[in-house]
Design a protein around this motif. Sequence first.
Motif, short mmCIF file in Angstrom:
data_model
loop_
_atom_site.label_atom_id
_atom_site.label_comp_id
_atom_site.label_asym_id
_atom_site.label_seq_id
_atom_site.Cartn_x
_atom_site.Cartn_y
_atom_site.Cartn_z
N GLN A 10 0.94 -1.20 0.20
CA GLN A 10 0.00 -0.08 0.03
C GLN A 10 1.04 1.22 -0.07
OE1 GLN A 10 -3.43 -0.22 -0.33
NE2 GLN A 10 -3.30 -2.43 -0.18
N GLY A 11 0.79 2.20 -0.87
CA GLY A 11 1.25 3.36 -0.93
C GLY A 11 2.51 3.21 -1.86
N CYS A 12 2.77 2.34 -2.82
CA CYS A 12 4.07 1.97 -3.54
C CYS A 12 4.02 3.09 -4.35
CB CYS A 12 4.11 0.75 -4.15
SG CYS A 12 2.75 0.24 -5.48
N GLU A 13 5.16 3.61 -5.15
CA GLU A 13 5.03 4.60 -6.52
C GLU A 13 4.65 3.81 -7.59
OE1 GLU A 13 5.21 7.03 -9.01
OE2 GLU A 13 5.77 7.73 -7.15
N GLY A 71 8.28 4.46 -3.30
CA GLY A 71 7.39 5.25 -3.05
C GLY A 71 7.10 5.44 -1.31
N LEU A 72 6.49 6.20 -0.86
CA LEU A 72 6.12 6.34 0.42
C LEU A 72 4.64 6.40 0.70
CD1 LEU A 72 8.84 8.52 2.10
CD2 LEU A 72 8.80 6.10 1.93
N PRO A 73 4.02 5.59 1.64
CA PRO A 73 4.72 4.86 2.69
C PRO A 73 5.22 3.41 2.15
CG PRO A 73 2.22 4.98 3.15
CD PRO A 73 2.73 5.83 1.63
N GLY A 74 4.70 3.14 1.01
CA GLY A 74 4.97 1.79 0.40
C GLY A 74 6.29 0.95 0.82
N ALA A 75 7.55 1.89 0.76
CA ALA A 75 8.82 1.26 1.16
C ALA A 75 8.79 0.86 2.67
CB ALA A 75 9.84 2.32 0.64
N ILE A 101 14.04 0.58 -5.93
CA ILE A 101 14.16 1.65 -6.63
C ILE A 101 13.48 2.61 -5.51
CG2 ILE A 101 12.07 1.33 -7.87
CD1 ILE A 101 13.18 3.02 -10.18
N CYS A 102 14.12 3.86 -5.81
CA CYS A 102 13.37 5.16 -5.21
C CYS A 102 13.63 5.01 -3.55
CB CYS A 102 11.99 5.39 -5.36
SG CYS A 102 11.14 6.82 -4.75
N ALA A 103 12.85 4.95 -2.58
CA ALA A 103 12.68 4.90 -1.19
C ALA A 103 13.01 3.41 -0.81
CB ALA A 103 11.68 5.48 -0.76
N ALA A 104 12.86 2.38 -1.76
CA ALA A 104 12.98 1.02 -1.43
C ALA A 104 14.20 0.68 -1.09
CB ALA A 104 12.17 0.13 -2.47
#
Length: 184
Positions: A10-13, A71-75, A101-104
Amino acid sequence: MPSVLVPLAQGCEELEAVTIIDLLRRAGLDVVTAGLDNRPVTASRGTLLIADTRLEDVVERTFDMIVLPGGLPGADHLAEDPRIVALLRSQHAAGRFSAAICAAPKVLACAGLLDGRSATVYPGAVDPAAYPKVEFTDAAVVVDGTIVTSRGPGTAMDFALQLIELLLGRESRDQVERGLVRTL
């Protein structure tokens, strides 16, 4: 054909998730998307994504690569899920690819998989002082052994193409890239 797990939190990019899934499938890879829960995934910008399955249904399966969209809050949800951390550690111990990738990439860092490696991450998503054993760079995509990291939504295509090259070779990457009609 190599298999790839793309966990969807939930909240991924959404741009990253869809780009990764689309390009890897264009290359003919066996891509499985798995939700962390039983609900459709509401991505960071409100796009609704439907995973192929639930993570609990594939947690015992072996994949050639695990790819984490940011993505946040996904990561944060990925980092807080003990199943994801266990899968990543098992993947690493077996010498198979893990990518984020990204915040992950912070999920990989929290799992201890970036220690002694170079990596990239979305600006501000990770405090480099908290991970002194990691060499963070500003590169778009970093490959360090079996760990692949990328910077953010704008690098998603380059990231996915690099993953294709790692799993299938340069010819497959070039074929997918030609079909995208990218200008370099």
